[in-house]
Design an enzyme around this catalytic site. Structure first.
Site, mmCIF file in Angstrom:
data_model
loop_
_atom_site.group_PDB
_atom_site.id
_atom_site.type_symbol
_atom_site.label_atom_id
_atom_site.label_comp_id
_atom_site.label_asym_id
_atom_site.label_seq_id
_atom_site.Cartn_x
_atom_site.Cartn_y
_atom_site.Cartn_z
ATOM 1 N N GLU A 285 9.937 -3.706 10.184
ATOM 2 C CA GLU A 285 10.264 -2.391 9.608
ATOM 3 C C GLU A 285 10.792 -1.444 10.681
ATOM 4 O O GLU A 285 10.184 -1.294 11.750
ATOM 5 C CB GLU A 285 9.018 -1.777 8.933
ATOM 6 C CG GLU A 285 9.319 -0.398 8.347
ATOM 7 C CD GLU A 285 8.319 0.101 7.318
ATOM 8 O OE1 GLU A 285 7.395 -0.653 6.945
ATOM 9 O OE2 GLU A 285 8.482 1.254 6.878
ATOM 10 N N ASP B 2 0.852 -1.199 0.000
ATOM 11 C CA ASP B 2 0.000 0.000 0.000
ATOM 12 C C ASP B 2 0.891 1.253 0.000
ATOM 13 O O ASP B 2 0.397 2.377 -0.047
ATOM 14 C CB ASP B 2 -1.007 -0.005 1.155
ATOM 15 C CG ASP B 2 -0.346 -0.034 2.520
ATOM 16 O OD1 ASP B 2 0.896 -0.149 2.604
ATOM 17 O OD2 ASP B 2 -1.090 0.056 3.525
ATOM 18 N N SER B 3 2.232 1.042 -0.020
ATOM 19 C CA SER B 3 3.149 2.147 -0.320
ATOM 20 C C SER B 3 2.835 2.700 -1.705
ATOM 21 O O SER B 3 3.314 3.782 -2.060
ATOM 22 C CB SER B 3 4.606 1.679 -0.243
ATOM 23 O OG SER B 3 4.796 0.530 -1.054
HETATM 24 O O1 KIV Z 1 3.675 -1.070 1.588
HETATM 25 C C1 KIV Z 1 4.859 -1.458 1.504
HETATM 26 O O2 KIV Z 1 5.552 -1.244 0.500
HETATM 27 C C2 KIV Z 1 5.417 -2.171 2.632
HETATM 28 C C3 KIV Z 1 6.892 -2.432 2.632
HETATM 29 C C4 KIV Z 1 7.610 -1.200 2.995
HETATM 30 C C5 KIV Z 1 7.253 -3.567 3.495
HETATM 31 O O3 KIV Z 1 4.716 -2.507 3.525
#
Ligand code: KIV
Length: 289
Positions: free
Chosen positions: A206, A68-69
Site C-alpha cells: 500500500e 478493517d477499512s
Molecule cells: O482494510 C482494507 O480495506 C485494506 C485494503 C486497503 C488493502 O487493508
C-alpha cells in the site's frame, strides 16, 4: 484420492482463467499462485455486507476483502483503529453468506494480533470458524512474521500487508507514501521477503512508489496486491466505496472511480421524497385492496 491430491474440479479450475472464470467452488490460494505463474493479473475489492459482496461475486471478482477499512467506509469511524473482532466477525460472516465463488479474506483488526502469535491464532480461528472466511490478512512485515508463521503452520492462509499500514496511522502521523529513499526501500523489501518466508500466500503493498513495487513483485514468488503501488503488481485492490463513488469528499490519488453511486442514490432519495410529497407514491399498482 488422498487429502493432498486435488479433485478433478480443482485441477480444472486452477488452470482456468481466474477472473470471472466459471467454477463450482471458491477460489483458493492455489489458484492465485497459478495465476502468478502464468502472469494473469486479478482484482480484489473490499466488501462489508452480503448484498454488495454478492454483486461483486456474480461479476467474477475472485477475491473479496472484508477490510478493517469497514471502520471508515462502513461503520462511520475516522480510522480503522476502533474496529473490533466482534464487528469483523459479523461483517465477514455476511460477506461469506452473500458469495459462492470468491475467496473471502478478512482483516485481523488493530489489537487482535500484536500481543502474541497465540492471540493472532485465537482471533484468526474466530474468523474462520464463526465467519467462514478462507484467509485472514494482517499488517506488518518483519514485526508480524512470527504470528504469520504460527498461523500458516496451523493451516490458516495469511495475506500480509506492508508499506502503508493504516492501523499505524497515529504512529505514522497520517497516511504518507512508504518506501521512499534507500533505507526505507530496503526495509520494505526486507518486510516483503520476511512475510513470504513466514508463509504468507500474498502481500498487499500500500502506498509504495511504483518502481519499488515492481522490484518487490519481481523478487517475490507469491503475488503482490497493489493499492497505490503502480501497475506492475500481480493484482490490484480498491476499497469498494471509493471505486463506486460512494465516498464523500476527496479520495486518494490512486483511486479510479468506476461509478457514481452517491449521486445515483441521492437522486433516487430526492425523487422518492418528491413523489411522497406530491402524492405520486404509492400509486394504485403499489397498493393492496
Ligand atoms: O482494510 C482494507 O480495506 C485494506 C485494503 C486497503 C488493502 O487493508
Amino acid at each position: 484420492m488422498n487429502a493432498s491430491s486435488p479433485s478433478p474440479a480443482q485441477n480444472q479450475a486452477s488452470t482456468a482463467t481466474l477472473y470471472g472464470g466459471v467454477v463450482n467452488r471458491r477460489v483458493t490460494v492455489r489458484d492465485l499462485a497459478a495465476a502468478k505463474q502464468r502472469g494473469e493479473k486479478w482484482s480484489m475489492l473490499t466488501a462489508y455486507d452480503a448484498l454488495t459482496a454478492g454483486v461483486f461475486d456474480e461479476a467474477g471478482t475472485p477475491v473479496l476483502l472484508v477490510g478493517d477499512s469497514a471502520g471508515n467506509c462502513h461503520l462511520g469511524y475516522e480510522t480503522t483503529v476502533p474496529v473490533t473482532m466482534d464487528q469483523m466477525v459479523m461483517l465477514a460472516a455476511a460477506v461469506v453468506r452473500g458469495t459462492k465463488r470468491a475467496m473471502v479474506v478478512a482483516d485481523l483488526p488493530f489489537g487482535a494480533y500484536q500481543e502474541s502469535p497465540a492471540q493472532a491464532m485465537h482471533n484468526a480461528a474466530r474468523l474462520m470458524k464463526e465467519a467462514g472466511v478462507g484467509a485472514v490478512k494482517l499488517e506488518g512485515g518483519e514485526r508480524s512474521a512470527r504470528a504469520i508463521e504460527l498461523l500458516v503452520e496451523a493451516g490458516v492462509p495469511v495475506m500480509a500487508h506492508v508499506g502503508l499500514t493504516p492501523q499505524s496511522v497515529h504512529a505514522l502521523g497520517g497516511y504518507p507514501v512508504q518506501g521512499r529513499g534507500d533505507e526505507a526501500a530496503h526495509q520494505l523489501l526486507r518486510d516483503a521477503k520476511a512475510v513470504q518466508q513466514a508463509g504468507a500466500f500474498a502481500v498487499v503493498l500500500e502506498a509504495v512508489p511504483a518502481e519499488l513495487a515492481r522490484q518487490v513483485t519481481e523478487q517475490l514468488a507469491v503475488p503482490t496486491v497493489g493499492i497505490g503501488a503502480g501497475a506492475d503488481c500481480d493484482a490490484q485492490v480498491l476499497v469498494w466505496t471509493d471505486f463506486a463513488g460512494m465516498t464523500a469528499g476527496r479520495v486518494p490519488k490512486f483511486v479510479k472511480q468506476y461509478a457514481d453511486l452517491r449521486a445515483v442514490l441521492g437522486d433516487a432519495a430526492r425523487a422518492f421524497a418528491e413523489d411522497v410529497r406530491g402524492g405520486a407514491f404509492p400509486a394504485p399498482e403499489h397498493t393492496f385492496h
